[in-house]
Design an enzyme around this catalytic site. Sequence first.
Site, PDB file in Angstrom:
ATOM      1  N   CYS A   1      87.181  54.367 110.806  1.00 37.34           N
ATOM      2  CA  CYS A   1      88.172  55.103 110.024  1.00 37.34           C
ATOM      3  C   CYS A   1      87.948  54.779 108.549  1.00 37.34           C
ATOM      4  O   CYS A   1      87.577  53.671 108.196  1.00 37.34           O
ATOM      5  CB  CYS A   1      89.614  54.757 110.372  1.00 37.34           C
ATOM      6  SG  CYS A   1      90.051  55.142 112.057  1.00 37.34           S
TER       7      CYS A   1
ATOM      8  N   ARG B   1      82.406  56.833 108.693  1.00 36.57           N
ATOM      9  CA  ARG B   1      83.271  55.843 109.344  1.00 36.57           C
ATOM     10  C   ARG B   1      84.050  56.427 110.521  1.00 36.57           C
ATOM     11  O   ARG B   1      84.742  55.707 111.238  1.00 36.57           O
ATOM     12  CB  ARG B   1      84.262  55.263 108.324  1.00 36.57           C
ATOM     13  CG  ARG B   1      83.587  54.543 107.178  1.00 36.57           C
ATOM     14  CD  ARG B   1      84.608  54.018 106.206  1.00 36.57           C
ATOM     15  NE  ARG B   1      85.350  52.907 106.744  1.00 36.57           N
ATOM     16  CZ  ARG B   1      84.988  51.632 106.640  1.00 36.57           C
ATOM     17  NH1 ARG B   1      83.894  51.320 106.002  1.00 36.57           N
ATOM     18  NH2 ARG B   1      85.723  50.689 107.160  1.00 36.57           N
TER      19      ARG B   1
ATOM     20  N   TRP C   1      88.368  57.652 113.429  1.00 45.69           N
ATOM     21  CA  TRP C   1      87.593  57.390 114.636  1.00 45.69           C
ATOM     22  C   TRP C   1      88.618  56.906 115.648  1.00 45.69           C
ATOM     23  O   TRP C   1      89.205  55.835 115.494  1.00 45.69           O
ATOM     24  CB  TRP C   1      86.530  56.325 114.366  1.00 45.69           C
ATOM     25  CG  TRP C   1      85.599  56.122 115.530  1.00 45.69           C
ATOM     26  CD1 TRP C   1      84.492  56.860 115.836  1.00 45.69           C
ATOM     27  CD2 TRP C   1      85.685  55.103 116.529  1.00 45.69           C
ATOM     28  NE1 TRP C   1      83.893  56.362 116.970  1.00 45.69           N
ATOM     29  CE2 TRP C   1      84.592  55.291 117.424  1.00 45.69           C
ATOM     30  CE3 TRP C   1      86.579  54.054 116.788  1.00 45.69           C
ATOM     31  CZ2 TRP C   1      84.381  54.469 118.519  1.00 45.69           C
ATOM     32  CZ3 TRP C   1      86.349  53.245 117.892  1.00 45.69           C
ATOM     33  CH2 TRP C   1      85.263  53.453 118.744  1.00 45.69           C
TER      34      TRP C   1
ATOM     35  N   HIS D   1      59.650  45.459 138.241  1.00 45.04           N
ATOM     36  CA  HIS D   1      60.658  44.763 139.054  1.00 45.04           C
ATOM     37  C   HIS D   1      61.919  45.613 139.255  1.00 45.04           C
ATOM     38  O   HIS D   1      62.974  45.080 139.560  1.00 45.04           O
ATOM     39  CB  HIS D   1      61.015  43.420 138.411  1.00 45.04           C
ATOM     40  CG  HIS D   1      59.838  42.502 138.323  1.00 45.04           C
ATOM     41  ND1 HIS D   1      59.344  41.820 139.408  1.00 45.04           N
ATOM     42  CD2 HIS D   1      59.029  42.188 137.285  1.00 45.04           C
ATOM     43  CE1 HIS D   1      58.287  41.109 139.048  1.00 45.04           C
ATOM     44  NE2 HIS D   1      58.075  41.319 137.763  1.00 45.04           N
TER      45      HIS D   1
ATOM     46  N   ASN E   1      93.308  51.698 108.887  1.00 41.55           N
ATOM     47  CA  ASN E   1      92.029  51.416 109.537  1.00 41.55           C
ATOM     48  C   ASN E   1      92.177  50.058 110.223  1.00 41.55           C
ATOM     49  O   ASN E   1      92.430  49.066 109.539  1.00 41.55           O
ATOM     50  CB  ASN E   1      90.922  51.393 108.465  1.00 41.55           C
ATOM     51  CG  ASN E   1      89.629  50.750 108.931  1.00 41.55           C
ATOM     52  OD1 ASN E   1      88.916  50.151 108.144  1.00 41.55           O
ATOM     53  ND2 ASN E   1      89.308  50.881 110.196  1.00 41.55           N
ATOM     54  N   GLY E   2      92.047  50.033 111.544  1.00 45.69           N
ATOM     55  CA  GLY E   2      92.201  48.767 112.267  1.00 45.69           C
ATOM     56  C   GLY E   2      92.907  49.002 113.585  1.00 45.69           C
ATOM     57  O   GLY E   2      93.021  50.146 114.046  1.00 45.69           O
TER      58      GLY E   2
ATOM     59  N   GLU F   1      64.862  49.594 120.572  1.00 40.89           N
ATOM     60  CA  GLU F   1      65.348  50.346 119.423  1.00 40.89           C
ATOM     61  C   GLU F   1      65.045  51.843 119.572  1.00 40.89           C
ATOM     62  O   GLU F   1      65.876  52.696 119.267  1.00 40.89           O
ATOM     63  CB  GLU F   1      64.721  49.763 118.146  1.00 40.89           C
ATOM     64  CG  GLU F   1      65.089  50.428 116.849  1.00 40.89           C
ATOM     65  CD  GLU F   1      66.586  50.454 116.542  1.00 40.89           C
ATOM     66  OE1 GLU F   1      67.377  49.806 117.243  1.00 40.89           O
ATOM     67  OE2 GLU F   1      66.954  51.176 115.603  1.00 40.89           O
TER      68      GLU F   1
ATOM     69  N   LYS G   1      79.625  55.002 111.741  1.00 42.85           N
ATOM     70  CA  LYS G   1      78.581  54.186 111.112  1.00 42.85           C
ATOM     71  C   LYS G   1      78.919  52.697 111.135  1.00 42.85           C
ATOM     72  O   LYS G   1      78.075  51.871 111.448  1.00 42.85           O
ATOM     73  CB  LYS G   1      78.376  54.660 109.669  1.00 42.85           C
ATOM     74  CG  LYS G   1      77.297  53.912 108.909  1.00 42.85           C
ATOM     75  CD  LYS G   1      75.925  54.264 109.426  1.00 42.85           C
ATOM     76  CE  LYS G   1      74.812  53.551 108.671  1.00 42.85           C
ATOM     77  NZ  LYS G   1      73.571  53.566 109.457  1.00 42.85           N
TER      78      LYS G   1
ATOM     79  N   GLU H   1      71.457  57.686 121.170  1.00 45.62           N
ATOM     80  CA  GLU H   1      72.481  57.822 120.152  1.00 45.62           C
ATOM     81  C   GLU H   1      72.558  59.228 119.563  1.00 45.62           C
ATOM     82  O   GLU H   1      73.648  59.764 119.366  1.00 45.62           O
ATOM     83  CB  GLU H   1      72.114  56.806 119.056  1.00 45.62           C
ATOM     84  CG  GLU H   1      73.176  56.494 118.094  1.00 45.62           C
ATOM     85  CD  GLU H   1      72.725  55.418 117.105  1.00 45.62           C
ATOM     86  OE1 GLU H   1      71.514  55.127 116.976  1.00 45.62           O
ATOM     87  OE2 GLU H   1      73.597  54.881 116.435  1.00 45.62           O
TER      88      GLU H   1
ATOM     89  N   LYS I   1      67.897  54.816 119.701  1.00 41.30           N
ATOM     90  CA  LYS I   1      67.891  55.985 118.809  1.00 41.30           C
ATOM     91  C   LYS I   1      67.996  57.275 119.622  1.00 41.30           C
ATOM     92  O   LYS I   1      68.755  58.176 119.279  1.00 41.30           O
ATOM     93  CB  LYS I   1      66.616  56.048 117.951  1.00 41.30           C
ATOM     94  CG  LYS I   1      66.448  55.005 116.889  1.00 41.30           C
ATOM     95  CD  LYS I   1      67.327  55.183 115.682  1.00 41.30           C
ATOM     96  CE  LYS I   1      68.601  54.410 115.850  1.00 41.30           C
ATOM     97  NZ  LYS I   1      68.606  53.041 115.372  1.00 41.30           N
TER      98      LYS I   1
HETATM   99  O1  M6R Z   1      76.456  47.739 110.238  1.00 42.50           O
HETATM  100  P1  M6R Z   1      75.831  46.961 111.368  1.00 42.50           P
HETATM  101  O2  M6R Z   1      74.374  46.767 111.155  1.00 42.50           O
HETATM  102  O3  M6R Z   1      76.523  45.675 111.635  1.00 42.50           O
HETATM  103  O4  M6R Z   1      76.017  47.884 112.632  1.00 42.50           O
HETATM  104  C1  M6R Z   1      75.640  47.440 113.892  1.00 42.50           C
HETATM  105  C2  M6R Z   1      75.576  48.582 114.882  1.00 42.50           C
HETATM  106  O5  M6R Z   1      76.827  49.182 115.013  1.00 42.50           O
HETATM  107  C3  M6R Z   1      74.548  49.636 114.461  1.00 42.50           C
HETATM  108  O6  M6R Z   1      73.286  49.086 114.281  1.00 42.50           O
HETATM  109  C4  M6R Z   1      74.473  50.757 115.501  1.00 42.50           C
HETATM  110  O7  M6R Z   1      73.937  50.283 116.687  1.00 42.50           O
HETATM  111  C5  M6R Z   1      73.634  51.909 114.919  1.00 42.50           C
HETATM  112  N1  M6R Z   1      74.386  53.131 114.982  1.00 42.50           N
HETATM  113  C6  M6R Z   1      72.351  52.092 115.601  1.00 42.50           C
HETATM  114  O8  M6R Z   1      71.618  53.150 115.083  1.00 42.50           O
END
Ligand code: M6R
Length: 608
Positions: free
Chosen positions: A2, A27, A73, A504, A99-100, A481, A603, A488, A485
């Site tokens: 948020c 956010r 969010w 395995h 926010n929280g 990673e 984000k 996501e 991606k």
């Molecule tokens: O801001 P941060 O690096 O602490 O965020 C950590 C994760 O939330 C962040 O890397 C998330 O996994 C990304 N959206 C991945 O692309």
Amino acid sequence: MCGIIAYVGGEPALPRLVDGLRRMEYRGYDSAGVALVVDGSLWIRKNVGRVENLARAVDGGPPGNIGIAHTRWATHGGITQPNAHPHVDTDQRIAVVHNGIVENMNALKAQLLADGVEFRSETDTEIFAHLIRRAYKGDPQAAVASALKHIRGTYGLAVAFADHPGLLVAARNGSPLVIGLGDGETIIASDPQAIVAHTRRVIYLQDREIATITREGANVHHMEDGTEIGREIELLDNDYGLAERGGFEHFMLKEIHEQSESIERALRGRIQVREGNAKLGGLEMSPRDLRAVARVIMIGCGTSYHAGLTAALAIEDLARVPARAEIASEFRHRHPIVPPDAAFFAISQSGETADTLGAVQEIMLKGGDVHGVVNVVGSTIARTCGKGVYVYSGPEIAVASTKAFTSQVTAMLVFTLMLARTRNLSLEQGQRVAQALLGVPDKVREYLAAPGPVQKAAEIVANARYVQFLGRGYSYPVALEGALKLKEIAYIPCEGYPSGEMKHGPIAMLEQGTPVIMVAPRGSQRDKAISNLREVQARGARVILVHSAGDDELRDMADLSIPVPATSEFVSPLLTVIPLQMLAYEVARKLGRDIDKPRNLAKSVTVE
Ligand code: M6R
């Protein structure tokens, strides 16, 4: 998650609030809303969906010059118009953006319901509005402070009062809030990005602080005893430029293409080629301190955790110091062991991730030594650690992290070189490591100029029901990673696995034509990778191989091959991850996904 923003000044508030929301939309983007104080009443509009929906809805709205706004969010309550912020008290005289998370929501709501309060939403935030109303006797700050005594949980809060057309109240506990001091105007926001267009002079509110905001500035007080705090004004540095897409279709693509420069920035002024060594000013560690480090433990979430996994391999490999990466949410809640001789690193792009921050606090509480590895200057994790490394990747706007990963890994490799030089690494070896690091930006440039058949790979992957990413050693975190991606932003079921472990279990997932993305640059485990490639092909998998340019033997075994410039093994993740970022991007584009703002995500994840 948020984003909140509030404005009081001499200009129309609405355009400033909406522009600030656009800059914080990363956010959260489930709904957005705004409240202005106009002619002694609250004027409120809220819309489900993107900030643009709200922008259209409020176009031509009143020219009030005080207001609060929010991009959501969802945590408590579905994505609906009534659940969008701002939330108001029963008489609609007090409006709140938040926010929280309120942890004792159920108990407080039950009490308020028993007192006859009618709720209009399912959110935890509405509780603030009713509690503030109950405590309000004409003094806005006193009412907010009194209401907050009942709250258990986290908040960054901005409150507007219909009775007070010249002031706002802000309070913080666990969610970031920065106050921008302009010329005859004051802005409060969750992120300096929402402020920087108006002023670079800021005050960061700290936990358990409350402030009354007018167009002349901010009066900050301790929440508990009300004593005034003379907080120093800070200047936002040039890192807080306004991020624009700069001709790229999406921020993600722009950020992928920025990686040669961002890696260069993470290295700049830090590598000492002649000495075969490096220097990280913010670390505050002498060679003697480095020599005393018995183990390195990195904490992070998502992509930042993967950066930690990558760095741990290099630290053990080059410095021969035991190293590991931990998922912050697991670490913080399992009563962790914090060895006094360990160097902890909290890796975070945003510097606001709640789980990572929680882990940092737990480490500090147990007397541990924790450094931040953070991108956003002045963020909560950077401030809480008080020492560490900025990775300087520049604003990362796309929700899917790309350049932050390569900058985090780079920064940790610089640390690895320092650590290794205090131990077994000779001058000559150190010089070779330094040269390998300095060579990365040009190799990234070279790859980006000729990225290979990523489009063709994307066509294969876009039609797949399941995709497997495999890698060994340094390429295993890269496989994780790559899978993150693709999940996501393209929403394709997939997983990353160590190539040797695949037989395995996950091998059972392979069918005729299943795409297997194998990361196998030249290195100590290359030949083992060949065996794994044969194994998956024997089960009908179609292998898309990321390999070192010039490794023709491996190239010829794959169904489709994507070469990256050859490098030393320990820097190979900085190259091999890029085709995987591009692959996810191209697949998401083919499938028409919302690439920069994928569903359900935000984000920075500032809730648990
Ligand atoms: O801001 P941060 O690096 O602490 O965020 C950590 C994760 O939330 C962040 O890397 C998330 O996994 C990304 N959206 C991945 O692309």
